[in-house]
Design an enzyme around this catalytic site. Structure first.
Site, PDB file in Angstrom:
ATOM      1  N   CYS A 297     -10.030   1.657   7.679  1.00 33.83           N
ATOM      2  CA  CYS A 297     -11.683   1.563   7.167  1.00 33.83           C
ATOM      3  C   CYS A 297     -11.248  -0.099   6.901  1.00 33.83           C
ATOM      4  O   CYS A 297     -10.572  -0.459   5.941  1.00 33.83           O
ATOM      5  CB  CYS A 297     -11.609   2.130   6.147  1.00 33.83           C
ATOM      6  SG  CYS A 297     -13.522   1.765   5.296  1.00 33.83           S
ATOM      7  N   LEU A 298     -11.924  -1.004   6.672  1.00 37.86           N
ATOM      8  CA  LEU A 298     -12.452  -2.253   6.201  1.00 37.86           C
ATOM      9  C   LEU A 298     -12.274  -2.441   4.508  1.00 37.86           C
ATOM     10  O   LEU A 298     -12.437  -3.297   3.822  1.00 37.86           O
ATOM     11  CB  LEU A 298     -13.554  -3.170   6.203  1.00 37.86           C
ATOM     12  CG  LEU A 298     -13.091  -3.673   8.089  1.00 37.86           C
ATOM     13  CD1 LEU A 298     -14.555  -3.913   9.059  1.00 37.86           C
ATOM     14  CD2 LEU A 298     -11.826  -4.377   8.557  1.00 37.86           C
TER      15      LEU A 298
ATOM     16  N   HIS B 240     -16.505   8.194  12.652  1.00 31.24           N
ATOM     17  CA  HIS B 240     -16.073   6.915  10.721  1.00 31.24           C
ATOM     18  C   HIS B 240     -17.115   6.558  10.273  1.00 31.24           C
ATOM     19  O   HIS B 240     -17.331   6.597   9.104  1.00 31.24           O
ATOM     20  CB  HIS B 240     -14.915   5.855  11.708  1.00 31.24           C
ATOM     21  CG  HIS B 240     -14.619   5.009  10.128  1.00 31.24           C
ATOM     22  ND1 HIS B 240     -13.051   5.417   9.997  1.00 31.24           N
ATOM     23  CD2 HIS B 240     -15.004   4.416   9.865  1.00 31.24           C
ATOM     24  CE1 HIS B 240     -13.319   4.702   8.796  1.00 31.24           C
ATOM     25  NE2 HIS B 240     -13.793   3.303   8.294  1.00 31.24           N
ATOM     26  N   GLU B 241     -17.992   5.366  11.125  1.00 28.73           N
ATOM     27  CA  GLU B 241     -19.503   4.936  10.355  1.00 28.73           C
ATOM     28  C   GLU B 241     -19.879   5.922   9.970  1.00 28.73           C
ATOM     29  O   GLU B 241     -20.998   5.259   8.677  1.00 28.73           O
ATOM     30  CB  GLU B 241     -19.479   4.138  11.493  1.00 28.73           C
ATOM     31  CG  GLU B 241     -18.838   3.053  12.214  1.00 28.73           C
ATOM     32  CD  GLU B 241     -18.345   2.086  10.588  1.00 28.73           C
ATOM     33  OE1 GLU B 241     -18.226   2.178  10.129  1.00 28.73           O
ATOM     34  OE2 GLU B 241     -16.755   1.781  10.931  1.00 28.73           O
TER      35      GLU B 241
ATOM     36  N   GLN C 213     -20.998  -0.421   3.139  1.00 30.41           N
ATOM     37  CA  GLN C 213     -19.694  -1.334   3.163  1.00 30.41           C
ATOM     38  C   GLN C 213     -20.092  -2.439   2.718  1.00 30.41           C
ATOM     39  O   GLN C 213     -19.298  -3.502   1.745  1.00 30.41           O
ATOM     40  CB  GLN C 213     -18.970  -1.119   4.388  1.00 30.41           C
ATOM     41  CG  GLN C 213     -18.005  -0.008   4.548  1.00 30.41           C
ATOM     42  CD  GLN C 213     -17.561  -0.450   5.429  1.00 30.41           C
ATOM     43  OE1 GLN C 213     -17.669   0.492   6.801  1.00 30.41           O
ATOM     44  NE2 GLN C 213     -15.881  -0.345   5.061  1.00 30.41           N
TER      45      GLN C 213
ATOM     46  N   GLY D 240     -16.144  -1.195  13.247  1.00 31.45           N
ATOM     47  CA  GLY D 240     -17.321  -0.379  12.786  1.00 31.45           C
ATOM     48  C   GLY D 240     -17.507  -1.342  11.741  1.00 31.45           C
ATOM     49  O   GLY D 240     -16.960  -1.623  10.599  1.00 31.45           O
TER      50      GLY D 240
ATOM     51  N   HIS E 227     -19.609   7.709   6.246  1.00 26.21           N
ATOM     52  CA  HIS E 227     -19.945   6.418   5.412  1.00 26.21           C
ATOM     53  C   HIS E 227     -20.976   6.723   5.194  1.00 26.21           C
ATOM     54  O   HIS E 227     -21.740   6.344   3.937  1.00 26.21           O
ATOM     55  CB  HIS E 227     -19.669   5.001   5.395  1.00 26.21           C
ATOM     56  CG  HIS E 227     -18.640   4.271   6.332  1.00 26.21           C
ATOM     57  ND1 HIS E 227     -17.942   3.954   4.609  1.00 26.21           N
ATOM     58  CD2 HIS E 227     -17.304   3.892   6.737  1.00 26.21           C
ATOM     59  CE1 HIS E 227     -16.781   3.569   4.643  1.00 26.21           C
ATOM     60  NE2 HIS E 227     -16.288   3.949   6.318  1.00 26.21           N
TER      61      HIS E 227
END
Ligand code: CO
Length: 144
Positions: A88-89, A130-131, A51, A46, A134
């Protein structure tokens, strides 16, 4: 399509509340295309617009079952809970246990501005939560 740089934890852009996406034009489509490319290249499941430095309510998810593009997503229902490891990226080399709902229903728009509804169970529910977090400046590491 192009790769974009992934912002890392410590950058203020990850802590802002994103704005509603009002236009469904080529600029949005490029953003969505680039976000998918960037997510796949980084082997993530994701990616949310902040991000890549864009403060819009836009995210992409693919847990291996196909690409989901979400514009202005809202969780309308959630039930149960699950504990599991999350990464997480934007938070490299870290995985921590996070509690999430077991099932969620998300209402959003697609790239054309049409209303869509996605039901997620298990890992998909986790990825969606999660997304969407953000988009409100929330990182999973806030929840551990
Ligand atoms: Co993340």
């Amino acid at each position: 399509m192009a790769l974009r740089n992934i912002v890392k934890v410590g950058d203020d852009v990850l802590r802002k509340v994103c704005r509603t996406q009002m236009t469904f034009d080529e600029k949005l489509w490029s953003l969505l295309d680039d976000m998918a490319d960037t997510m796949y290249k980084a082997e993530g499941v994701g990616l949310a617009a902040p991000q890549v430095g864009i403060l819009r309510r836009v995210c992409v998810v693919d847990i291996g079952e196909g690409l989901i593009e979400l514009v202005n997503p809202v969780i309308t229902e959630k039930s149960g809970f699950q504990k599991g490891n999350e990464g997480c990226l934007s938070v490299p080399d870290r995985f921590e246990e996070v509690v999430r709902p077991m099932k969620v229903t998300v209402r959003a728009q697609n790239r054309k501005g049409e209303n869509i509804e996605i039901k997620g169970d298990g890992f998909l529910a986790r990825a969606l939560c999660h997304e969407i977090d953000h988009l409100d400046g929330i990182l999973y590491i806030d929840k551990i």
